[in-house]
Scaffold this motif. Structure first.
Motif, PDB file in Angstrom:
ATOM      1  N   TYR A 148      46.595  38.162  29.141  1.00 57.06           N
ATOM      2  CA  TYR A 148      45.238  38.528  29.559  1.00 57.06           C
ATOM      3  C   TYR A 148      45.262  39.250  30.906  1.00 57.06           C
ATOM      4  O   TYR A 148      44.460  40.158  31.145  1.00 57.06           O
TER       5      TYR A 148
ATOM      6  N   LEU B 218      37.859  43.604  37.485  1.00 55.90           N
ATOM      7  CA  LEU B 218      38.983  43.655  36.556  1.00 55.90           C
ATOM      8  C   LEU B 218      40.288  43.258  37.230  1.00 55.90           C
ATOM      9  O   LEU B 218      41.094  42.510  36.667  1.00 55.90           O
TER      10      LEU B 218
ATOM     11  N   GLY C  37      42.315  39.746  36.676  1.00 52.28           N
ATOM     12  CA  GLY C  37      43.718  39.879  36.301  1.00 52.28           C
ATOM     13  C   GLY C  37      44.607  38.939  37.089  1.00 52.28           C
ATOM     14  O   GLY C  37      45.460  38.236  36.528  1.00 52.28           O
TER      15      GLY C  37
ATOM     16  N   ASP D 198      46.262  42.852  30.316  1.00 55.89           N
ATOM     17  CA  ASP D 198      45.145  43.564  29.694  1.00 55.89           C
ATOM     18  C   ASP D 198      44.088  43.930  30.733  1.00 55.89           C
ATOM     19  O   ASP D 198      43.564  45.054  30.731  1.00 55.89           O
ATOM     20  N   SER D 199      43.801  43.012  31.647  1.00 57.38           N
ATOM     21  CA  SER D 199      42.783  43.265  32.670  1.00 57.38           C
ATOM     22  C   SER D 199      43.235  44.353  33.635  1.00 57.38           C
ATOM     23  O   SER D 199      42.454  45.242  34.004  1.00 57.38           O
TER      24      SER D 199
ATOM     25  N   LYS E  18      43.007  47.709  31.940  1.00 55.66           N
ATOM     26  CA  LYS E  18      41.615  48.174  31.875  1.00 55.66           C
ATOM     27  C   LYS E  18      41.172  48.734  33.223  1.00 55.66           C
ATOM     28  O   LYS E  18      40.440  49.732  33.277  1.00 55.66           O
TER      29      LYS E  18
ATOM     30  N   GLN F 278      34.055  37.002  34.962  1.00 55.01           N
ATOM     31  CA  GLN F 278      33.498  37.419  33.673  1.00 55.01           C
ATOM     32  C   GLN F 278      32.002  37.681  33.781  1.00 55.01           C
ATOM     33  O   GLN F 278      31.478  38.597  33.130  1.00 55.01           O
TER      34      GLN F 278
END
Length: 214
Positions: free
Chosen positions: A107, A92, A96, A110-111, A114, A79
């Motif tokens: 999550y 990313l 993930g 989602d990572s 992205k 992060q």
């Protein structure tokens, strides 16, 4: 090489020929290749002591933390990298996998998505989506994704084993045997392919996803 190491090895390591002798990045890469993840983390922390915004070093430290099983610490470090470079695909993808191993599959997805937005077709992100489906128990989705990935990467024994495991979870013994045979053709005697094939034939307990969390 275990699945965890295979999935993350491309994220943050540099080859020894990419840096001058004594370079801290090279030292970190050498520690990783030797399996010394504590030293690997220390080497990246030394870089960060003088340059806390070094995204490569942040990714490397986070990778070391993940390899050591410190998933939540790895997430925090990834992060930090993303706060510097929000579309960094290595960060990313790395976060993930860390989310997925920590059990935060939503999550993780989602990572990876992205990462694919930032770099369409990114292989690590596509693998991450397949493995997350496998680890979360969605065998049908995992099987579909691994089939596509293996068709595109026929020499990847890890993908073949994972397709076998997805078939096992999905109750498809013939598909599992075929996938494990594929893996064994690439890596004769590979233990997880041998045991998986035995399971598909009914000679061993069924595969459990938790065994592959690292």
């Amino acid at each position: 090489m275990g699945v965890m190491r295979t999935l993350l090895v491309s994220l943050c390591l540099v080859t020894a020929t990419s840096w001058a002798a004594g370079d801290p990045y090279e030292e970190a890469a050498e520690a990783a290749m030797q399996g010394d993840h504590v030293l690997m983390q220390q080497r990246y922390e030394r870089i960060l002591a003088s340059n806390p915004d070094d995204v490569r070093a942040l990714n490397g430290k986070a990778t070391a933390q993940a390899w050591r099983g410190n998933y939540f610490a790895a997430i925090e470090t990834f992060q930090k990298a993303l706060s510097r470079e929000p579309e960094n695909t290595e960060s990313l993808v790395g976060i993930g996998y860390a989310f997925s191993w920590a059990g935060d599959h939503a999550y993780a997805v989602d990572s990876f998505e992205k990462a694919l937005e930032a770099e369409p077709g990114h292989l690590g992100a596509r693998k991450g989506l397949a493995y997350t489906a496998l680890w979360s128990g969605d065998a049908a989705k995992a099987r579909e994704r691994f089939e596509v990935l293996l068709a595109e990467n026929e020499d990847d024994a890890d993908l073949a084993v994972s397709l076998g495991q997805a078939n096992l979870q999905d109750g498809r013994a013939r598909g599992a045997i075929s996938a494990f045979d594929h893996a064994l053709a690439l890596e004769p005697g590979r233990e997880d392919a041998v045991s998986g094939r035995r399971a598909a034939l009914g000679g061993a307990p069924m595969f459990e996803a938790s065994a592959w969390y690292g």
